[in-house]
Design a protein around this motif. Structure first.
Motif, PDB file in Angstrom:
ATOM      1  N   THR A   1       0.832  -1.199   0.000  1.00 58.22           N
ATOM      2  CA  THR A   1       0.000   0.000   0.000  1.00 58.22           C
ATOM      3  C   THR A   1       0.871   1.255   0.000  1.00 58.22           C
TER       4      THR A   1
ATOM      5  N   VAL B   1      -5.964  -3.826  -1.468  1.00 59.86           N
ATOM      6  CA  VAL B   1      -4.946  -2.794  -1.711  1.00 59.86           C
ATOM      7  C   VAL B   1      -5.348  -1.943  -2.909  1.00 59.86           C
TER       8      VAL B   1
ATOM      9  N   GLN C   1      -7.975   0.530  -1.850  1.00 61.35           N
ATOM     10  CA  GLN C   1      -7.408   1.630  -1.058  1.00 61.35           C
ATOM     11  C   GLN C   1      -6.692   2.644  -1.941  1.00 61.35           C
TER      12      GLN C   1
END
Length: 158
Positions: A91, A126, A129
């Motif tokens: 991330t 991920v 996000q």
């Protein structure tokens, strides 16, 4: 040997030779020259890995082939490959890529950052996000995380 790292001994690859561009990159909103795959790669290749003293290019986390540019529709997609399936920094790496391109590209560009399919245990989470404006904005409000991102980007502004 560094302890506590998910991938303490990553494979390090040789860097590609930089190619000479006919027109330098311009963040000018009305630039005449189209932005291409090579130009995007040149901007992200030197980002430092958060855990290692190597660039994302040297770790083959980013490659020129994994960049798609549609200059006509102002869209860029970068697909990156973490060094291990359970990379805890995936991330952060994606956030570094996004921030670098947000700071470099004209604002008309939409940027998608993705993990290469099948290369990370939590790929879908991920990706969600990294492509959610509110989550990215919230992450960048965290001073510790922003410091980490800026440290990874520092070599790219030299």
């Amino acid at each position: 040997m560094v302890s506590g790292l998910i991938n303490a001994n990553p494979v390090v690859y040789e860097r590609k030779e930089r190619r000479v561009r006919t027109a330098p990159f311009s963040a000018d909103e009305y630039a005449v020259e189209p932005i291409d795959q090579q130009e995007i790669f040149d901007h992200i290749r030197d980002i430092k890995d958060p855990e290692h003293p190597y660039s994302l290019e040297e770790l083959k986390v980013v490659t020129e082939d994994a960049i798609e540019v549609d200059d006509k529709h102002s869209h860029v997609r970068v697909t990156f490959t973490p060094t291990v399936e359970h990379c805890s920094m995936a991330t952060v790496i994606g956030l570094c890529l996004r921030v670098k391109l947000m700071r470099s590209l004209p604002s008309r560009y939409k940027v998608d950052i993705r993990i290469a399919p099948g290369t990370h245990a939590t790929e879908a989470a991920v990706n969600k996000q990294l492509n959610d404006k509110e989550r990215v904005a919230a992450a960048l409000e965290n001073p510790n995380l922003l410091d980490m991102v800026d440290e990874c980007l520092a070599p790219t502004y030299a």
